[in-house]
Design a protein around this motif. Structure first.
Motif, mmCIF file in Angstrom:
data_model
loop_
_atom_site.group_PDB
_atom_site.id
_atom_site.type_symbol
_atom_site.label_atom_id
_atom_site.label_comp_id
_atom_site.label_asym_id
_atom_site.label_seq_id
_atom_site.Cartn_x
_atom_site.Cartn_y
_atom_site.Cartn_z
ATOM 1 N N LYS A 205 9.816 11.235 6.012
ATOM 2 C CA LYS A 205 9.399 10.403 4.890
ATOM 3 C C LYS A 205 8.727 11.245 3.806
ATOM 4 C CE LYS A 205 10.538 6.341 6.574
ATOM 5 N NZ LYS A 205 11.568 5.500 5.934
ATOM 6 N N GLN A 208 2.603 9.992 0.243
ATOM 7 C CA GLN A 208 1.718 9.916 -0.925
ATOM 8 C C GLN A 208 0.368 9.387 -0.471
ATOM 9 O OE1 GLN A 208 3.392 7.755 -4.252
ATOM 10 N NE2 GLN A 208 1.365 7.230 -5.044
ATOM 11 N N LYS A 215 0.961 6.273 1.875
ATOM 12 C CA LYS A 215 2.184 5.520 1.618
ATOM 13 C C LYS A 215 3.366 6.361 2.070
ATOM 14 C CE LYS A 215 2.530 3.549 -2.408
ATOM 15 N NZ LYS A 215 2.584 2.083 -2.122
ATOM 16 N N LYS A 217 7.445 6.779 1.755
ATOM 17 C CA LYS A 217 8.538 6.405 0.856
ATOM 18 C C LYS A 217 9.833 7.022 1.363
ATOM 19 C CE LYS A 217 7.462 6.607 -3.593
ATOM 20 N NZ LYS A 217 7.194 5.221 -4.024
ATOM 21 N N SER A 218 10.938 6.313 1.112
ATOM 22 C CA SER A 218 12.262 6.791 1.496
ATOM 23 C C SER A 218 13.073 7.112 0.253
ATOM 24 C CB SER A 218 13.000 5.726 2.315
ATOM 25 O OG SER A 218 12.291 5.399 3.499
ATOM 26 N N ALA A 221 15.585 4.148 -1.486
ATOM 27 C CA ALA A 221 14.592 3.114 -1.777
ATOM 28 C C ALA A 221 15.209 1.731 -1.925
ATOM 29 C CB ALA A 221 13.829 3.486 -3.049
ATOM 30 N N ASP A 226 8.808 0.769 0.440
ATOM 31 C CA ASP A 226 7.651 1.625 0.716
ATOM 32 C C ASP A 226 6.798 1.008 1.822
ATOM 33 O OD1 ASP A 226 8.615 3.103 -1.371
ATOM 34 O OD2 ASP A 226 7.009 2.585 -2.772
ATOM 35 N N ASP A 228 2.922 1.000 3.399
ATOM 36 C CA ASP A 228 1.521 1.359 3.185
ATOM 37 C C ASP A 228 0.741 1.209 4.483
ATOM 38 O OD1 ASP A 228 1.001 1.859 0.195
ATOM 39 O OD2 ASP A 228 2.214 0.030 0.176
#
Length: 260
Positions: A205, A208, A215, A217-218, A221, A226, A228
């Motif tokens: 992944k 962030q 977080k 993210k991919s 998307a 996303d 969290d």
């Protein structure tokens, strides 16, 4: 210069350009020209005298031939087997054969062996649900260049590899791709790609930092939203950053699925 001479030089330039496999725009970039209008002009009138030496060297032809003289297009000195060269003499591209190897092939001086990490199912005793954990597996190894690892800022002793599964990062990282992981780099740098042990499951992944946690993210998307996680969830779900992904590679089966 006569019209006939211009036509001959233009014809020879077009022939050399076509034979090189380069487009006009690519040649313009190699020669550091402001635009490819020069190339268009040369196709009609030939290469000007102040550029003919660099162009001949890049397209691997004899300068005198490009100037319209009655000489061969190439001689032994132009080495047609070599790729087109830039103005400073370095190859524009280099094609080298792959060197097959197996576990019995000794390492070169500039090579290291990376250890394999993968999900392992752990026995939890009779009547209990088995769980998984990401562990090092003895046996399979991956050969890697020390020079490449220096470029990536990776200490070879911290490098491991694993296999990606799923299409959450398609088409950047394909399912089945081999990824190289720097276990010495677990500090989160926003926007970098990390390998994660998420409650025993191996995941790749983008990470962030957030004020309350992190977080995930991919790259894909549109299909993967996303995620969290606050600090309590990170602890409860055993989220462990294994390291930064510094390299990945995929094979392309002959009948593989479409990439687009």
């Amino acid at each position: 210069m006569s019209k006939q001479s211009q036509l001959l030089k233009g014809q020879r330039f077009r022939q050399a350009l076509d034979d090189s496999g380069l487009s006009g725009a690519e040649l313009a970039r190699v020669l550091d020209l402001e635009n490819d209008q020069n190339i268009t002009n040369w196709k009609a009138r030939g290469v000007p005298a102040y550029m003919v030496g660099e162009v001949a060297l890049t397209l691997v032809v004899e300068r005198e031939w490009l100037e319209g003289k009655d000489v061969p297009m190439r001689t032994a000195t132009t080495e047609r087997s070599s790729p087109p060269r830039t103005a400073n003499g370095s190859p524009l591209y280099v094609l080298e054969p792959l060197a097959p190897w197996d576990s019995d092939t000794p390492l070169d001086d500039d090579e290291v062996e990376l250890r394999l990490y993968k999900e392992v199912e752990l026995s939890s005793g009779p009547g209990k649900v088995a769980r998984t954990e990401v562990q090092e597996i003895t046996g399979p190894k991956l050969r890697f260049s020390r020079a490449t690892m220096r470029t990536c800022g990776v200490d070879p002793s911290n490098a491991v590899f694993a296999t990606n599964s799923g299409n959450s990062n398609h088409p950047l990282i394909l399912s089945g791709a081999t990824v190289g992981i720097d276990t010495g780099m677990t500090r989160i740098i926003d926007g970098e790609i990390y390998a994660i042990d998420h409650d025993g499951h191996f995941r790749i992944k983008f990470l962030q930092r957030t004020p309350t946690g992190l977080k995930m993210k991919s790259f894909n998307a549109t299909e993967y939203a996303d995620e969290d996680y606050d600090f309590d969830q990170i602890m409860a779900q055993r989220v462990l950053i294994l390291g930064r992904v510094f390299w990945w590679s995929s094979i392309r089966p002959l009948k593989g699925p479409s990439l687009i």
